[in-house]
Design an enzyme around this catalytic site. Structure first.
Site, PDB file in Angstrom:
ATOM      1  N   ARG A  66     -66.933 -55.495 -22.997  1.00  0.00           N
ATOM      2  CA  ARG A  66     -66.053 -56.285 -23.376  1.00  0.00           C
ATOM      3  C   ARG A  66     -66.437 -56.918 -25.007  1.00  0.00           C
ATOM      4  O   ARG A  66     -65.042 -56.696 -25.165  1.00  0.00           O
ATOM      5  CB  ARG A  66     -65.202 -56.664 -22.464  1.00  0.00           C
ATOM      6  N   TYR A 118     -43.570 -46.892 -37.269  1.00  0.00           N
ATOM      7  CA  TYR A 118     -44.078 -45.800 -36.503  1.00  0.00           C
ATOM      8  C   TYR A 118     -43.252 -45.789 -35.205  1.00  0.00           C
ATOM      9  O   TYR A 118     -43.126 -47.552 -35.399  1.00  0.00           O
ATOM     10  CB  TYR A 118     -45.893 -45.601 -36.082  1.00  0.00           C
ATOM     11  N   ASP A 190     -50.397 -50.557 -41.658  1.00  0.00           N
ATOM     12  CA  ASP A 190     -50.464 -49.687 -41.679  1.00  0.00           C
ATOM     13  C   ASP A 190     -51.576 -48.986 -41.933  1.00  0.00           C
ATOM     14  O   ASP A 190     -50.528 -48.114 -42.844  1.00  0.00           O
ATOM     15  CB  ASP A 190     -49.652 -49.032 -41.037  1.00  0.00           C
ATOM     16  N   LYS A 215     -56.361 -40.702 -36.132  1.00  0.00           N
ATOM     17  CA  LYS A 215     -56.692 -39.731 -36.910  1.00  0.00           C
ATOM     18  C   LYS A 215     -57.335 -39.432 -37.406  1.00  0.00           C
ATOM     19  O   LYS A 215     -57.969 -38.822 -37.057  1.00  0.00           O
ATOM     20  CB  LYS A 215     -55.077 -40.436 -37.717  1.00  0.00           C
TER      21      LYS A 215
HETATM   22  C1  LIG Z   1     -51.190 -42.623 -34.120  1.00  0.00           C
HETATM   23  C2  LIG Z   1     -49.934 -43.582 -34.944  1.00  0.00           C
HETATM   24  C3  LIG Z   1     -49.965 -44.865 -34.353  1.00  0.00           C
HETATM   25  C4  LIG Z   1     -50.346 -45.538 -33.189  1.00  0.00           C
HETATM   26  O1  LIG Z   1     -51.610 -44.740 -32.764  1.00  0.00           O
HETATM   27  P1  LIG Z   1     -52.215 -44.300 -31.943  1.00  0.00           P
HETATM   28  O2  LIG Z   1     -53.283 -44.178 -31.970  1.00  0.00           O
HETATM   29  O3  LIG Z   1     -51.434 -43.004 -31.494  1.00  0.00           O
HETATM   30  O4  LIG Z   1     -51.903 -45.511 -30.408  1.00  0.00           O
HETATM   31  C5  LIG Z   1     -50.085 -45.895 -35.502  1.00  0.00           C
HETATM   32  N1  LIG Z   1     -49.339 -46.211 -36.554  1.00  0.00           N
HETATM   33  C6  LIG Z   1     -49.669 -44.521 -37.368  1.00  0.00           C
HETATM   34  C7  LIG Z   1     -49.004 -44.623 -38.649  1.00  0.00           C
HETATM   35  C8  LIG Z   1     -49.724 -43.171 -36.578  1.00  0.00           C
HETATM   36  O5  LIG Z   1     -49.720 -42.156 -37.252  1.00  0.00           O
END
Ligand SMILES: *Cc1c(COP(=O)(O)O)cnc(C)c1O
Length: 395
Positions: A66, A118, A190, A215
């Site tokens: 962890r 998001y 982000d 992603k």
């Molecule tokens: C999918 C996404 C998130 C969240 O990520 P998870 O891995 O699904 O928790 C945050 N910001 C953006 C721009 C995303 O496309």
């Protein structure tokens, strides 16, 4: 020649100077471990949760998974290098990563987020943190006078997401970071949609970058993971490490291994997907049954100049609004054959999603909007699939 064409050429030809030739090599070799004869070329997966200590009883260098473990450290080290940061913190999901950033805030702190952030990020502030005394304001980050007005009162954190979801709005990272820093706010971006291949926010003035590794970095729709990368080694970074290791929302070694493998092909995948996205965007922009296309590579896009300045390519996400409303949009999505009708993005397979269906009712996403994540199928075949689906709905 349109800029989308230009972008396609840049994607095909690394000699344009937009894409540094060393990027592909850097990503492939980001995880190179032991180079001694006999060492495995693919890095081993260490499933152990615990590690032997030295005779004096000290951890060396890992002691409990962890806190840290070899596969997670390898992923974090690579992210530091690729985002030009100082430290990286891997989390169990993208939302666990954004939550960690918000957990560093104190009661009374004020956060500014994009009006189309998001939706999970917004729900964290709006619902999970509703009793925390943390306030937040949503604003259009492309409207600098609106942002300046908000920054007249104390702000602890400015959150950016560019290009944005699902409207592909482009925020000027340098300018927003400068405005926020002038007011003493911390700046986080982000960078999920652009990836460090196309955009490096830490070099443009941000204090931290957040990724949904789920992603593009994972890239195959099979790992859920997140990451925060910071520049600096201050008390805030220390606090993020404590939230990661004591909060405990960490990814497994196998998840880190998968994400590291996905990362190796990221530049190649991004170039191919961006080239197809430019073709799809051009096709949709020229089709009368599509009333609007949001793609930062199109000259008509209001953020196109900023996008080309801060991104090496305009990305592989686009949204289109079809003539009509919800029924027509869902019919087009349903008629597509190569695009899977599913949420998420950034995988090798192209996806289409009717965002208004999955977002909260107050998100403001138009009912006739379809979001496309362009994958690695042949670009001409993707265009033909869209053409055929549109013909089915608008005979
Ligand atoms: C999918 C996404 C998130 C969240 O990520 P998870 O891995 O699904 O928790 C945050 N910001 C953006 C721009 C995303 O496309």
């Amino acid at each position: 020649m349109t800029v989308a064409n230009d972008a396609r050429n840049a994607a095909d030809d690394s000699s344009t100077g937009r894409q540094r030739p060393s990027v592909d090599t850097a990503y492939v070799h980001a995880h190179r471990g032991d180079t001694a004869p006999g060492a495995p070329v693919s890095p081993p997966l260490f499933m152990s949760t615990t590690f032997r200590r030295t005779a004096e009883g000290f951890p060396a260098p890992h002691f409990y998974s962890r806190i840290s473990c070899p596969n997670r450290s390898a992923f974090e080290d690579a992210m530091v290098m690729l985002e030009h940061g100082s430290e990286a913190f891997a989390f169990a999901s993208g939302l666990a990563a954004s939550m960690a950033v918000f957990q560093t805030l104190r009661p009374g702190d004020h956060v500014v987020i994009p009006d189309d952030a998001y939706y999970g990020v917004r729900l964290q502030l709006q619902e999970l943190l509703r009793h925390s005394g943390i306030r937040f304001t949503r604003t259009d980050m492309t409207d600098l006078s609106a942002l300046r007005a908000i920054l007249r009162e104390p702000v602890a954190l400015v959150w950016m997401e560019t290009p944005s979801n699902p409207l592909l709005k482009v925020t000027d990272i340098r300018v927003v970071a400068k405005l926020a820093h002038a007011c003493g706010a911390r700046v986080v971006c982000d960078n999920t949609w652009a990836t460090p291949v196309l955009q490096q926010p830490l070099l443009l003035g941000c204090d931290a970058v957040v990724h949904s590794v789920t992603k593009y970095i994972g890239g195959h729709s099979d790992v859920l993971m997140g990451c925060v990368v910071v520049r600096g080694h201050d008390e805030w970074c220390h606090e993020l490490r404590r939230i990661q290791t004591i909060g405990g929302a960490v990814p497994s070694p196998a998840t880190c291994w998968m994400a590291s493998r996905g990362m190796q092909t990221l530049p190649v995948r991004m170039r191919a997907a961006c080239a197809s996205a430019a073709r799809v965007a051009e096709f949709c922009a020229g089709d009368g049954r599509v009333v609007d296309v949001s793609y930062p590579g199109l000259p008509v896009h209001p953020g196109q100049v900023i996008a080309m300045d801060q991104m090496s390519l305009p990305g592989a996400m686009l949204s289109m609004r079809v003539r009509g409303g919800r029924a027509e949009a869902l019919a087009v999505a349903g008629a597509l054959k190569l695009f899977a009708h599913a949420t998420s993005l950034g995988g090798v397979e192209s996806l289409v999603e009717h965002r208004a269906t999955v977002e909260p009712s107050d998100s403001g996403t138009p009912e006739n909007l379809l979001r496309l994540s362009i994958g690695l199928e042949d670009g001409d075949e993707l265009v033909a699939d869209i053409d055929a689906a549109i013909r089915t709905v608008y005979p």
